[in-house]
Scaffold this active site. Structure first.
Site, PDB file in Angstrom:
ATOM      1  N   LYS A 139       0.857  -1.194   0.000  1.00 28.35           N
ATOM      2  CA  LYS A 139       0.000   0.000   0.000  1.00 28.35           C
ATOM      3  C   LYS A 139       0.884   1.231   0.000  1.00 28.35           C
ATOM      4  O   LYS A 139       2.009   1.201   0.506  1.00 28.35           O
ATOM      5  CB  LYS A 139      -0.878   0.023   1.260  1.00 28.35           C
ATOM      6  CG  LYS A 139      -2.142   0.826   1.103  1.00 28.35           C
ATOM      7  CD  LYS A 139      -3.167   0.066   0.277  1.00 28.35           C
ATOM      8  CE  LYS A 139      -4.527   0.672   0.290  1.00 28.35           C
ATOM      9  NZ  LYS A 139      -5.536  -0.277  -0.199  1.00 28.35           N
ATOM     10  N   GLY A 253     -18.272   7.532  -2.841  1.00 25.79           N
ATOM     11  CA  GLY A 253     -17.130   7.600  -3.755  1.00 25.79           C
ATOM     12  C   GLY A 253     -17.215   6.451  -4.746  1.00 25.79           C
ATOM     13  O   GLY A 253     -18.287   5.884  -4.981  1.00 25.79           O
ATOM     14  N   ASN A 254     -16.069   6.082  -5.294  1.00 23.94           N
ATOM     15  CA  ASN A 254     -16.046   5.057  -6.353  1.00 23.94           C
ATOM     16  C   ASN A 254     -16.686   3.743  -5.908  1.00 23.94           C
ATOM     17  O   ASN A 254     -17.444   3.128  -6.671  1.00 23.94           O
ATOM     18  CB  ASN A 254     -14.589   4.829  -6.790  1.00 23.94           C
ATOM     19  CG  ASN A 254     -14.438   3.647  -7.703  1.00 23.94           C
ATOM     20  OD1 ASN A 254     -14.037   2.564  -7.280  1.00 23.94           O
ATOM     21  ND2 ASN A 254     -14.797   3.824  -8.955  1.00 23.94           N
TER      22      ASN A 254
HETATM   23  N1  GLU Z   1      -7.086   0.036  -3.685  1.00 24.43           N
HETATM   24  C1  GLU Z   1      -7.872  -1.135  -3.916  1.00 24.43           C
HETATM   25  C2  GLU Z   1      -7.966  -1.982  -2.665  1.00 24.43           C
HETATM   26  O1  GLU Z   1      -7.847  -1.518  -1.555  1.00 24.43           O
HETATM   27  C3  GLU Z   1      -7.371  -1.910  -5.126  1.00 24.43           C
HETATM   28  C4  GLU Z   1      -5.942  -2.311  -5.092  1.00 24.43           C
HETATM   29  C5  GLU Z   1      -5.407  -2.819  -6.416  1.00 24.43           C
HETATM   30  O2  GLU Z   1      -6.118  -2.845  -7.382  1.00 24.43           O
HETATM   31  O3  GLU Z   1      -4.212  -3.174  -6.427  1.00 24.43           O
HETATM   32  O4  GLU Z   1      -8.255  -3.142  -2.732  1.00 24.43           O
END
Ligand code: GLU
Length: 460
Positions: A139, A253-254
């Site tokens: 992350k 949001g998304n």
């Molecule tokens: N940010 C999204 C999550 O928390 C997607 C992560 C990704 O596609 O690598 O799952």
């Protein structure tokens, strides 16, 4: 490489940006003591410890998995439109890559901290493992509020972020993606900068890119749709027809937007969503008991998920206290904003009629609130299972990029449904068989897979 001492909870970091908040962290603003002492990484570690005990994991494996393998903390100098330079703090944390390259989003958030990114990277490891895709967990984040940055400043920030980790991310190392307040455009700027630095075309460096530029059809919808695929399966298991159900969402949001879209297509009624109001600097709930018109609501929503209050009232929507999303008399609660939204101090306020809590956000439920859900037999679809649709589609994006052959949207969503449904069924069957809470069952599957990968590699 960061040290291993957890930093202060993010509410203590506010001096960086004392008044800047966003749509996604709306209810966080109802600050109280328990919110102040919340630390996402401590929660993630306690969840892990609990399941490590159930699995009787050896000490070496525990030590390896309860901390990220690598962390990068860095400064990003950004040339602003007025000619000055502002320095932003950035992070990339790689929790575990035994099953494949680290994978996970980059958040732009004024209250971001190292500990929050650590927790989120850990949850990404379990997320990729529970849906059985060959990726690890990572992350990233930047302490910033893009509401207050021009597009050019955001571009400079994205390029600056990549420059700081250009040697540490890449298609076979660590593959970032969008997350809170980052978009396909941000991903493309980052890819472009990476390619300029490395002198080649590397579409596999990042996912969530625009369609036509290496992105996958369906990626924008994937997290929200994936969430509803799991809700559909949970309803099936509980013998409830979607058409007879109502739901309340935290966020718009998304994730929430596309979850609302698919849920209403299934016949469900959305009675409430929330958003942060930038002008008033406070959150609001948008309520319509006989059902919100999601398409109409999307038309009056900005790119950060902020809804125009005046126009909403014109549509006959009640605009009220954000905290009311949690107390709606609905069948399904869907926290789809940030972590720490279902807490000891507010969980008792949920309606007795709530049958399912489906976690679209990462880490929305504290340990105490989780215990309450357990004690009250609320069916929980835990975050790293419920919102795994995004990363699953990111994996499909990698596969398509590698083949340089892009699938139609129906094919992408069909494959997504299959992956999400089979992961849900595996978790719920284990939960039934071993009498486990859904979150614990999901952890058992995920941790076993990651621990096994570490063992096979000879790491433990
Ligand atoms: N940010 C999204 C999550 O928390 C997607 C992560 C990704 O596609 O690598 O799952």
């Amino acid at each position: 490489m960061g040290d291993r001492t957890p930093t202060a909870p993010y509410t203590h970091r506010m001096p960086f940006h004392p008044v800047l908040f966003t749509a996604q962290n709306a209810s966080e603003r109802n600050i109280n003591m328990s919110a102040k002492s919340y630390n996402a990484f401590e929660t993630a570690q306690k969840q892990f410890d609990n399941v490590a005990d159930i699995l009787d994991l050896d000490q070496g494996t525990r030590d390896l998995l309860r901390w990220p393998m690598r962390e990068y903390h860095f400064n990003i100098p950004v040339r602003m439109d007025d000619g000055t330079t502002r320095v932003f703090r950035g992070f990339r944390v790689q929790h575990n890559d035994a099953r494949g390259p680290s994978k996970g989003g980059i958040r732009f958030h004024p209250a971001e901290t190292a500990d929050t990114v650590r927790a989120l990277s850990m949850w990404m490891t379990w997320k990729c493992a529970v849906v059985d895709i060959p990726l690890g967990g990572g992350k990233g984040g930047v302490i910033c509020d893009p509401h207050n940055l021009s597009m050019r400043e955001q571009e400079n920030l994205c390029r600056g972020w990549i420059r700081q980790v250009a040697k540490n991310v890449g298609p076979v190392q660590d593959v970032p993606a969008p997350d809170v307040m980052t978009s396909a455009q941000h991903m493309l700027w980052m890819m472009d900068e990476f390619e300029a630095l490395h002198g080649g075309r590397y579409p596999g460096v990042i996912t969530g890119k625009p369609v036509g530029m290496g992105g996958s059809r369906g990626r924008t919808e994937a997290t929200g749709y994936g969430l509803i695929f799991t809700v559909r399966e949970a309803l099936k298991q509980l013998g409830i027809k979607p058409q007879s159900t109502t739901a309340s969402f935290d966020g718009f949001g998304n994730v929430a937007q596309y979850a609302c879209e698919l849920y209403t297509q299934m016949g469900g009624t959305v009675v409430c969503v929330t958003c942060w109001d930038q002008a008033d600097n406070k959150p609001y709930a948008f309520i319509k008991k006989d059902g919100l018109d999601i398409a109409a609501l999307m038309k009056i929503t900005d790119r950060f998920g902020g809804i125009d209050k005046g126009k909403a009232r014109d549509l006959g929507i009640e605009v009220t206290e954000a905290a009311q999303w949690l107390t709606q008399d609905v069948d399904i609660l869907l926290p789809c904003a940030l972590e720490n939204q279902l807490r000891e101090d507010n969980i008792g306020g949920i309606s007795k009629g709530v049958k399912i809590v489906a976690e679209g956000a990462n880490g929305p439920t504290t340990l105490a609130a989780d215990q309450y859900l357990k004690d009250n037999n609320v069916f929980n679809i835990p975050d790293f299972l419920a919102n795994a649709g995004g990363v699953t589609c990111s994996y499909f994006e990698q596969v398509q990029s590698n083949m340089n052959y892009f699938w139609e949207k129906d094919e992408v969503l069909g494959k997504l449904d299959l992956k999400m449904t089979s992961a849900f069924v595996a978790v719920s069957e284990l939960a039934k068989k071993q009498g486990l809470y859904m979150r614990d069952a999901a952890y058992v599957i995920a941790i076993n897979r990651v621990a096994e990968a570490c063992r096979l590699r000879g790491w433990v």
